[in-house]
Design an enzyme around this catalytic site. Structure first.
Site, PDB file in Angstrom:
ATOM      1  N   SER A  14     -39.320  12.052 -26.004  1.00 20.34           N
ATOM      2  CA  SER A  14     -38.660  13.168 -26.684  1.00 20.34           C
ATOM      3  C   SER A  14     -39.501  13.595 -27.884  1.00 20.34           C
ATOM      4  O   SER A  14     -40.474  12.921 -28.246  1.00 20.34           O
ATOM      5  CB  SER A  14     -37.269  12.739 -27.144  1.00 20.34           C
ATOM      6  OG  SER A  14     -37.390  11.734 -28.112  1.00 20.34           O
ATOM      7  N   THR A 189     -53.583  11.223 -18.080  1.00 20.69           N
ATOM      8  CA  THR A 189     -52.624  12.083 -17.367  1.00 20.69           C
ATOM      9  C   THR A 189     -51.529  11.296 -16.640  1.00 20.69           C
ATOM     10  O   THR A 189     -50.577  11.880 -16.140  1.00 20.69           O
ATOM     11  CB  THR A 189     -53.333  12.963 -16.316  1.00 20.69           C
ATOM     12  OG1 THR A 189     -53.894  12.104 -15.324  1.00 20.69           O
ATOM     13  CG2 THR A 189     -54.418  13.821 -16.930  1.00 20.69           C
ATOM     14  N   GLN A 193     -48.070  12.370 -14.649  1.00 24.30           N
ATOM     15  CA  GLN A 193     -47.899  12.217 -13.192  1.00 24.30           C
ATOM     16  C   GLN A 193     -46.571  11.513 -12.896  1.00 24.30           C
ATOM     17  O   GLN A 193     -45.851  11.881 -11.965  1.00 24.30           O
ATOM     18  CB  GLN A 193     -49.040  11.399 -12.603  1.00 24.30           C
ATOM     19  CG  GLN A 193     -50.408  12.063 -12.703  1.00 24.30           C
ATOM     20  CD  GLN A 193     -51.509  11.142 -12.170  1.00 24.30           C
ATOM     21  OE1 GLN A 193     -51.300  10.413 -11.211  1.00 24.30           O
ATOM     22  NE2 GLN A 193     -52.668  11.172 -12.800  1.00 24.30           N
ATOM     23  N   CYS A 387     -23.557  25.317 -50.065  1.00 23.44           N
ATOM     24  CA  CYS A 387     -22.296  24.710 -49.637  1.00 23.44           C
ATOM     25  C   CYS A 387     -21.912  23.530 -50.535  1.00 23.44           C
ATOM     26  O   CYS A 387     -21.459  23.748 -51.646  1.00 23.44           O
ATOM     27  CB  CYS A 387     -22.384  24.324 -48.162  1.00 23.44           C
ATOM     28  SG  CYS A 387     -20.767  24.171 -47.425  1.00 23.44           S
ATOM     29  N   ARG A 471     -14.751  22.420 -45.342  1.00 25.91           N
ATOM     30  CA  ARG A 471     -13.290  22.273 -45.408  1.00 25.91           C
ATOM     31  C   ARG A 471     -12.766  22.479 -46.837  1.00 25.91           C
ATOM     32  O   ARG A 471     -11.590  22.660 -47.044  1.00 25.91           O
ATOM     33  CB  ARG A 471     -12.877  20.844 -45.002  1.00 25.91           C
ATOM     34  CG  ARG A 471     -13.206  20.502 -43.569  1.00 25.91           C
ATOM     35  CD  ARG A 471     -12.543  19.202 -43.166  1.00 25.91           C
ATOM     36  NE  ARG A 471     -13.175  18.656 -41.971  1.00 25.91           N
ATOM     37  CZ  ARG A 471     -12.874  19.030 -40.717  1.00 25.91           C
ATOM     38  NH1 ARG A 471     -11.962  19.944 -40.512  1.00 25.91           N
ATOM     39  NH2 ARG A 471     -13.501  18.482 -39.704  1.00 25.91           N
ATOM     40  N   HIS A 516     -24.000  29.112 -45.727  1.00 29.12           N
ATOM     41  CA  HIS A 516     -25.336  28.590 -45.400  1.00 29.12           C
ATOM     42  C   HIS A 516     -26.281  29.747 -45.081  1.00 29.12           C
ATOM     43  O   HIS A 516     -26.465  30.091 -43.900  1.00 29.12           O
ATOM     44  CB  HIS A 516     -25.256  27.642 -44.210  1.00 29.12           C
ATOM     45  CG  HIS A 516     -24.546  26.377 -44.493  1.00 29.12           C
ATOM     46  ND1 HIS A 516     -25.182  25.264 -45.008  1.00 29.12           N
ATOM     47  CD2 HIS A 516     -23.246  26.031 -44.369  1.00 29.12           C
ATOM     48  CE1 HIS A 516     -24.305  24.289 -45.169  1.00 29.12           C
ATOM     49  NE2 HIS A 516     -23.123  24.729 -44.790  1.00 29.12           N
ATOM     50  N   GLU A 518     -29.345  29.781 -45.007  1.00 29.74           N
ATOM     51  CA  GLU A 518     -30.529  29.320 -44.270  1.00 29.74           C
ATOM     52  C   GLU A 518     -30.456  29.601 -42.774  1.00 29.74           C
ATOM     53  O   GLU A 518     -31.481  29.764 -42.111  1.00 29.74           O
ATOM     54  CB  GLU A 518     -30.777  27.823 -44.526  1.00 29.74           C
ATOM     55  CG  GLU A 518     -29.738  26.857 -43.970  1.00 29.74           C
ATOM     56  CD  GLU A 518     -28.575  26.564 -44.920  1.00 29.74           C
ATOM     57  OE1 GLU A 518     -28.324  27.375 -45.832  1.00 29.74           O
ATOM     58  OE2 GLU A 518     -27.912  25.524 -44.740  1.00 29.74           O
TER      59      GLU A 518
HETATM   60  N1  GLN Z   1     -18.324  18.602 -47.593  1.00 31.45           N
HETATM   61  C1  GLN Z   1     -18.129  19.923 -48.069  1.00 31.45           C
HETATM   62  C2  GLN Z   1     -16.974  20.623 -47.395  1.00 31.45           C
HETATM   63  O1  GLN Z   1     -16.543  20.215 -46.354  1.00 31.45           O
HETATM   64  C3  GLN Z   1     -19.399  20.735 -47.915  1.00 31.45           C
HETATM   65  C4  GLN Z   1     -19.781  20.993 -46.495  1.00 31.45           C
HETATM   66  C5  GLN Z   1     -21.196  21.470 -46.338  1.00 31.45           C
HETATM   67  O2  GLN Z   1     -22.021  21.290 -47.215  1.00 31.45           O
HETATM   68  N2  GLN Z   1     -21.498  22.036 -45.184  1.00 31.45           N
HETATM   69  O3  GLN Z   1     -16.487  21.606 -47.891  1.00 31.45           O
END
Ligand code: GLN
Length: 540
Positions: A14, A189, A193, A387, A471, A516, A518
């Site tokens: 992997s 190789t 194979q 977050c 959450r 997020h 990103e």
């Molecule tokens: N633990 C935090 C929450 O649940 C932040 C979650 C996170 O960073 N994705 O709100």
């Protein structure tokens, strides 16, 4: 054109780049003018990636529609500049869950439900659905794991069955590894194979073999693989180690992989234009100046090794933003626990141009991160909190500026006297019932930005959509107090009035976001918030 299906399997070991291979082929076929979609099938019994520990499995990537997926979905999105969905990620657990639910609902009309054919059949119907929903000419299906593993056999079986029904529409790729043992000094190789033979045992003959190695594969070895693996030497694609993953589509293009795929599927030749991508890759290669960013986290130590997989989208977003500002990124991993007791160590933080605290869960390393945030705030070091990083910035501000010494999140301390970060109302029952899987606030939500903020300066618009996975949230009961202390609430969710972005005024860049960003950064369209953060880091 009739829909075509390309299965991507892996041989030998992997981690040799099946995901990047799939993403690169996605890019090439798209640039030939085709509609493409890609799917990852993971052999885990987990129903989705949301319940997997990032140290074990890598980052959990989140789509707009809230699917918690394998990190490869992020690679597909970054290379194709397309937003994918729940359709694009499948696990053993999800397939079994569907089949068992159908059985309970008598949907098999009293038949004995068996592993074969019902599990591969359900897999096939999901693959076809993904293709249909995307209205795709090509569906790329990456099968997780390595051939020969017990775990992914049923997915190979699904692939074989699809090929049996319509051989002209299905293609098989094997991504394999060719070691060059130091003591031997020659590219070998045989493992490839053997991988090919294992695939043959599953009733599959690969059409194309991608040979991953530290060096390009020479003619002699291409011929050897051709003879022993029963394919044309031109169908052995050389994939040497690249300086950056973004070079891989160009390497594949030089090896004419697109042409081989079209030819094998009986499709006419089609030109592609990778000029923009080529320009981008060569510009990045020529960059000299660097920007030094520290990521303070806890999901990168496994045994004696340091893995960055848990934060892959954060890393890529830093790269995209830095490159767009003509700087090479230098990323340093800092383990948050180090800053827990050793306050002296905090002084090192000033060696970095900017600091990111990414997402996370649980109590380990929390106080160390809060100490780092305090240091960044007081010493004008550009800071971006993602977050959990944002939640901790609020806690730090409450404790040290608003004088709420016992401020915390109920995630870490259920009975804390000042729960500035609280559980979201709809999450309360979910946690009481221990109903953890797929139940967070997930996927894309709207945010309204205050025009007088740094965030607005970055986004240049008031209404944005960003992806979430959490959450807990800023407790609105403390909003006034925090604002009195000088915290700027720069963005909120218009529907539920949740805090989405916080900032500090008298600081070059101190921004925390509940979402997020990103996940939405792309190589050619870097995320505006990361760009602004990197700009300030470079200035520093
Ligand atoms: N633990 C935090 C929450 O649940 C932040 C979650 C996170 O960073 N994705 O709100």
């Amino acid at each position: 054109m009739k829909q075509k299906f390309i299965f991507i399997t892996g041989g030998v070991m992997s981690g040799i780049g099946k995901g990047i291979t799939t993403a690169s082929i996605f890019h090439i076929l798209q640039k030939k003018g085709y509609k493409v979609t890609a799917m990852k099938i993971d052999p885990y019994v987990n129903v989705d990636a949301g319940t997997m520990n990032p140290v074990e499995h890598g980052e959990i990537f989140v789509t707009d529609d809230g699917a918690e997926c394998d990190q490869d979905i992020g690679n597909y999105e970054r290379f194709s500049e397309k937003n994918l969905s729940k359709d694009n990620y499948l696990t053993t657990g999800k397939v079994y869950q569907t089949v068992i639910t159908k059985e309970r609902n008598l949907e098999y009309n009293g038949k004995c439900v068996e592993v074969v054919p019902h599990i591969p059949n359900e897999t096939i119907s999901r693959i076809k659905k993904a293709g249909r929903n995307a209205d795709a000419d090509f569906v790329l299906i990456e099968i997780g794991g390595t051939v020969g593993e017990y775990q992914n056999l049923l997915f190979l079986e699904a692939a074989r069955m699809m090929h049996l029904k319509s051989p002209q529409d299905v293609l098989f790729l094997l991504v394999s590894y060719l070691p060059i043992p130091k003591t031997v000094g020659e590219m070998k190789t045989k493992p490839t194979q053997n991988a090919n033979r294992i695939l043959n045992e599953a009733g599959i003959q690969p059409d194309i073999i991608i040979g991953r190695a530290s060096h390009p594969i020479d003619k002699a070895r291409k011929e050897k693989i051709s003879t022993f693996c029963n394919i044309d030497p031109d169908d052995v694609i050389s994939a040497p180690d690249a300086g950056s993953i973004y070079e891989v589509p160009l390497i594949f293009n030089n090896e004419k992989i697109g042409e081989r795929i079209l030819k094998k599927l009986g499709l006419p030749k089609k030109k592609n234009n990778l000029d923009k991508w080529e320009e981008f890759v060569s510009r990045v290669k020529s960059l000299k100046k660097t920007v030094k960013i520290a990521i303070v986290g806890k999901y990168f130590e496994t045994g004696d090794f340091v893995l960055s997989d848990s934060y892959i989208s954060v890393i890529e977003a830093i790269k995209h933003a830095s490159w767009s500002l003509n700087h090479k990124e230098e990323i340093v991993w800092l383990s948050s626990e180090k800053y827990e007791k050793d306050k002296q160590a905090l002084k090192d933080i000033k060696n970095y141009d900017g600091v990111i605290i990414p997402g996370g869960f649980g109590t380990r390393g929390i106080e160390g991160k809060i100490n780092v945030i305090e240091y960044c705030r007081k010493n004008n070091i550009p800071f971006l909190g993602l977050c959990l990083g944002m939640q901790l910035a609020v806690i730090e501000f409450a404790r040290n500026v608003c004088n709420l010494k016992e401020a915390s999140s109920v995630e870490f301390d259920k009975n804390c006297p000042h729960p500035v970060i609280n559980i979201m109302e709809e999450q309360r029952g979910v946690l009481e019932k221990k109903n953890y899987g797929g139940t967070m606030r997930l996927g894309s939500y709207k945010c309204k930005i205050n025009p007088k903020t740094k965030s607005f300066k970055a986004y240049k618009k008031e209404d944005i959509d960003e992806r979430h996975r959490h959450r807990f949230e800023v407790n609105n009961d403390y909003r006034e107090k925090l604002e009195e202390g000088g915290l700027v609430i720069a963005g909120t969710n218009p529907k539920h009035d949740l805090v989405e972005i916080i900032e500090i005024k008298k600081h070059p860049f101190f921004v925390g976001v509940q979402f997020h960003p990103e996940y939405k950064s792309r190589p050619l369209s870097p995320h505006p918030l990361f760009v602004e953060f990197i700009r300030k880091s470079i200035q520093r």
